[in-house]
Design an enzyme around this catalytic site. Structure first.
Site, PDB file in Angstrom:
ATOM      1  N   LYS A 185       0.337  -1.061   0.327  1.00  0.00           N
ATOM      2  CA  LYS A 185       0.259  -0.324   0.041  1.00  0.00           C
ATOM      3  C   LYS A 185       0.464   1.241   0.087  1.00  0.00           C
ATOM      4  O   LYS A 185       1.141   1.792   1.001  1.00  0.00           O
ATOM      5  CB  LYS A 185      -0.611   0.152   1.462  1.00  0.00           C
ATOM      6  N   GLY A 238       6.855   5.310   8.705  1.00  0.00           N
ATOM      7  CA  GLY A 238       6.258   6.981   8.345  1.00  0.00           C
ATOM      8  C   GLY A 238       6.124   7.193   9.960  1.00  0.00           C
ATOM      9  O   GLY A 238       7.385   7.093  10.830  1.00  0.00           O
ATOM     10  N   THR A 240       5.912   7.549  14.040  1.00  0.00           N
ATOM     11  CA  THR A 240       5.769   6.460  15.110  1.00  0.00           C
ATOM     12  C   THR A 240       4.357   6.573  15.452  1.00  0.00           C
ATOM     13  O   THR A 240       4.486   5.576  16.198  1.00  0.00           O
ATOM     14  CB  THR A 240       6.459   8.060  16.225  1.00  0.00           C
ATOM     15  N   VAL A 242       1.402   6.600  14.026  1.00  0.00           N
ATOM     16  CA  VAL A 242       0.491   5.645  13.193  1.00  0.00           C
ATOM     17  C   VAL A 242       1.933   4.145  13.537  1.00  0.00           C
ATOM     18  O   VAL A 242       0.891   2.782  13.665  1.00  0.00           O
ATOM     19  CB  VAL A 242       0.960   5.206  11.582  1.00  0.00           C
ATOM     20  N   GLY A 243       2.964   4.178  13.807  1.00  0.00           N
ATOM     21  CA  GLY A 243       3.705   3.050  14.320  1.00  0.00           C
ATOM     22  C   GLY A 243       2.981   2.047  15.554  1.00  0.00           C
ATOM     23  O   GLY A 243       3.153   0.743  14.994  1.00  0.00           O
ATOM     24  N   GLU A 261       9.870   1.234   9.907  1.00  0.00           N
ATOM     25  CA  GLU A 261      11.369   3.075  10.407  1.00  0.00           C
ATOM     26  C   GLU A 261      10.500   3.999  11.039  1.00  0.00           C
ATOM     27  O   GLU A 261       9.797   4.290   9.808  1.00  0.00           O
ATOM     28  CB  GLU A 261      12.034   2.244   8.856  1.00  0.00           C
ATOM     29  N   CYS A 283      25.113  20.579   6.604  1.00  0.00           N
ATOM     30  CA  CYS A 283      23.737  20.605   6.987  1.00  0.00           C
ATOM     31  C   CYS A 283      22.515  20.738   6.554  1.00  0.00           C
ATOM     32  O   CYS A 283      21.915  21.434   7.348  1.00  0.00           O
ATOM     33  CB  CYS A 283      24.590  21.751   7.990  1.00  0.00           C
ATOM     34  N   GLU A 380       9.006  15.559  14.637  1.00  0.00           N
ATOM     35  CA  GLU A 380      10.039  15.409  13.318  1.00  0.00           C
ATOM     36  C   GLU A 380       9.166  16.944  12.525  1.00  0.00           C
ATOM     37  O   GLU A 380       7.456  16.441  12.506  1.00  0.00           O
ATOM     38  CB  GLU A 380       9.540  14.291  13.123  1.00  0.00           C
TER      39      GLU A 380
END
Length: 482
Positions: A185, A238, A240, A242-243, A261, A283, A380
Site C-alpha cells: 500500500k 511512517g 511513530t 501510526v507505527g 522505520e 548541514c 519531527e
C-alpha cells in the site's frame, strides 16, 4: 503532454506523460492524487478498502502456499528480479516524472539517483537470492541438527510519501529475494509510481499474486493490512504515532511479525575544528543542528548566506534545489511548526513563509536562540526548517543529542578521529554519519533505536527481516565419533 516551464520563462524538454496506471485489478472507488507544484488534480486513482485488501491477500496467499515463486530456485528468482531492474532502467525518465508530479521530488535527482538506485537495490537482493542458507549444528547429544532459512510468508508493505520509489524497493526487493509474496500500500499522496512498478514486475515475469498493489488510505486499506489474519508480517515506514497503531493491530490479530522505520529528530553535531564550508554543505539536510561555540557565530552567518542563495521552485528546473511539500496537509503542518517556533521565543533568522503564487512551496527557514524543550526541537517536522543551537563541551552535546525519544540517525562533523569515535559510540541512534551526513547505501543497514523503529532495512539485515529460521534435528545411533 504538456511541456513544463523551468521557471525562468523558457521551456525545457520535459513532457508529462499520460498517466497509464491508476486502477487496481479489481473495481473500486477512486480518489484524487494532487500535483504539489500547483495543487491541481493529476488523476483519479482507485481507492482500495478492506474488501480489496482481502482479495489481494487471497491472491498473495494462494501464490505463496501453492505458487511457484517460493519454490523457485534463488537463481531463477534473481534472474527475474534482474529483468525487473532492467525494465526500471528502460523507463527511468517516466518514473522520475511520476515522482516529481506526484510528490514534488526534484526531477534531476530522481532521474540520476532515486530511480537508478531502486534498480540497483533490486540487483543487490537478486544477487543474494541464491545465497540464502542455514547452518550445521554441533549438538551436545547423539543428534544431528541444521537450520533452514525460509520465506516468512505473505507480507504487507506500507510505504511513505517522502520516498515513494526508494521505500518501495527497500521493502519489495528483499521480500522478493526471500521468496515471499506481498501486498503493497503506497502512501495515498504518492501512488502513481507504485502502480507503474507493479506493471513492470508483471512484464519481468514475476507471477500473478506475488506482488499486489492496493492504493487507498491508511485508516481503511492500511488498517486492513495490519490486522489481516492471513498476513504473516507487516513492514511499515511512517510516523511513530501510526507505527504504534500498526503494532497494536499486529498484536491483536495473529501476532504477525512487524518491522517499523519511524520518526526521527536526528542531531547534527559540528565541532570547532570543522571546515565551515564543508560543514555548511553537510548541514543542508539537518534539522537539529548543534554547533560548538568557537565557530557558532561564523556558522550562523554562512548558513544565512547559503540559505538566501537556495533556489526553491519547480522541481523540473535543474537549477532548483528545493521543490514543494508533498501535499497541502504537509504544507500546513510545516507552517504550523514555524508558528510554534516563533511563539515559543525562537528567533526566526530567515524564511518562515510560503513562497510562490501556487503550489506547496515554503521558504528555507532557520531558527536560532532555540532551547531543547521547544516543539521545533523535539518533534519531527519533515520540512525545510533548521534549528541552530550552541554547545560548549563534548559531554554536554552528547547528553543533549540523546535527549530525545527518537534514535534514527546522527551526524558528526570533525577532523578529529578520536573525537568522532568517542561521540559515535555515545550517541544512541541506528546510523552515525561522520563528515558525510545522509549518506545511504544499499549494503548499509538502516533503522532506529528507541521510538524510531524496530528492525533494519538494507544490507543482508534487510533480507533477514523476511526469513524464518527452522531447526531440523535427527538422531544419530551408535556413532563412533560422539
Amino acid at each position: 503532454m504538456a511541456i513544463q516551464s523551468n521557471g525562468s520563462g523558457t521551456k525545457n524538454l520535459i513532457q508529462i506523460p499520460e498517466i497509464k496506471f491508476t486502477k487496481l485489478f479489481i473495481n473500486g472507488k477512486t480518489f484524487e492524487t494532487i500535483d504539489p507544484r500547483s495543487g491541481e488534480v493529476i488523476a483519479r486513482v482507485a481507492e482500495g478498502d478492506k474488501e480489496d485488501v482481502d482479495l489481494a491477500v487471497t491472491a498473495a496467499r494462494e501464490a505463496f502456499d501453492h505458487g511457484k515463486w517460493p519454490r523457485m530456485s534463488g537463481f531463477d528468482r534473481g534472474r527475474i528480479m534482474m529483468k525487473f531492474a532492467d525494465l526500471i532502467d528502460d523507463n527511468v525518465e517516466e518514473l522520475a516524472i511520476l515522482d516529481t508530479i506526484d510528490g514534488g521530488k526534484l526531477f534531476s535527482w530522481g532521474k540520476s539517483m532515486d530511480i537508478p538506485s531502486a534498480a540497483n537495490t533490486l540487483r543487490y537482493y537478486a544477487g543474494a537470492a541464491d545465497k540464502i542458507h542455514g547452518e550445521t549444528l554441533k549438538m551436545s547429544h547423539e543428534l544431528q541438527g541444521y537450520t533452514l532459512r525460509e520465506p516468512i510468508g505473505v507480507v504487507g508493505h506500507i510505504t511513505p510519501w517522502n520516498a515513494p520509489t526508494g521505500a518501495f524497493f527497500l521493502k519489495v526487493s528483499p521480500a522478493l529475494a526471500a521468496g515471499c509474496t506481498m501486498v503493497v500500500k503506497p502512501a495515498e499522496q504518492t501512488p502513481l509510481s507504485a502502480l507503474y512498478y507493479a506493471h513492470l514486475a508483471k512484464l519481468a515475469g514475476i507471477p500473478d499474486g506475488v506482488l499486489n498493489v492496493i492504493t487507498g488510505f491508511g485508516p481503511t486499506a492500511g488498517a486492513a493490512i495490519t490486522s489481516h489474519m492471513d498476513i504473516d508480517k507487516v513492514s511499515f515506514t511512517g510516523s511513530t504515532e501510526v507505527g504504534r497503531l500498526v503494532m497494536q493491530a499486529a498484536a491483536t490479530s495473529n501476532f504477525k511479525t512487524v518491522s517499523l522505520e519511524l520518526g526521527g529528530k536526528s542531531p547534527l553535531i559540528i565541532f570547532d575544528d570543522a571546515d565551515l564550508d564543508k560543514a555548511g554543505e553537510v548541514c543542508v539536510a539537518g534539522s537539529r543542528v548543534y554547533v560548538q561555540e568557537g565557530i557558532y557565530e561564523e556558522f550562523v552567518k554562512k548558513s544565512v548566506q547559503k540559505t538566501k542563495m537556495w533556489m526553491v521552485g519547480d522541481p523540473f528546473n535543474p537549477q532548483v534545489q528545493q521543490g514543494p511539500q508533498a501535499s497541502k496537509e504537509q504544507f500546513d503542518i510545516v507552517l504550523s511548526y514555524i508558528e510554534h517556533g516563533k511563539r515559543e521565543g525562537a528567533t526566526l533568522l530567515t524564511g518562515g513563509k510560503p513562497c510562490g503564487d501556487k503550489g506547496y512551496y515554503i521558504e528555507p527557514t532557520i531558527f536560532t536562540d532555540v532551547k531543547d524543550d521547544m516543539i521545533i526541537v523535539k518533534e519531527e517536522i519533515f520540512g525545510p526548517v533548521m534549528s541552530l543551537m550552541k554547545f560548549k563541551t563534548v559531554e554536554e552535546v552528547i547528553e543533549r543529542a540523546n535527549n530525545t525519544t527518537y534514535g534514527l540517525a546522527a551526524g558528526i562533523v570533525t577532523n578529529d578521529l578520536n573525537l568522532s569515535n568517542r561521540v559515535s559510540r555515545s550517541i544512541r541512534a541506528g546510523v552515525i554519519w561522520i563528515n558525510c551526513y545522509f549518506s545511504i547505501d544499499t549494503d548499509c543497514p538502516f533503522g532506529g533505536y528507541k521510538m524510531s523503529g524496530i528492525g533494519r532495512e538494507m544490507g543482508l539485515d534487510g533480507l533477514n527481516q523476511y526469513l524464518q529460521v527452522k531447526s531440523v534435528v535427527t538422531p544419530i545411533y551408535n556413532s563412533p565419533w560422539l
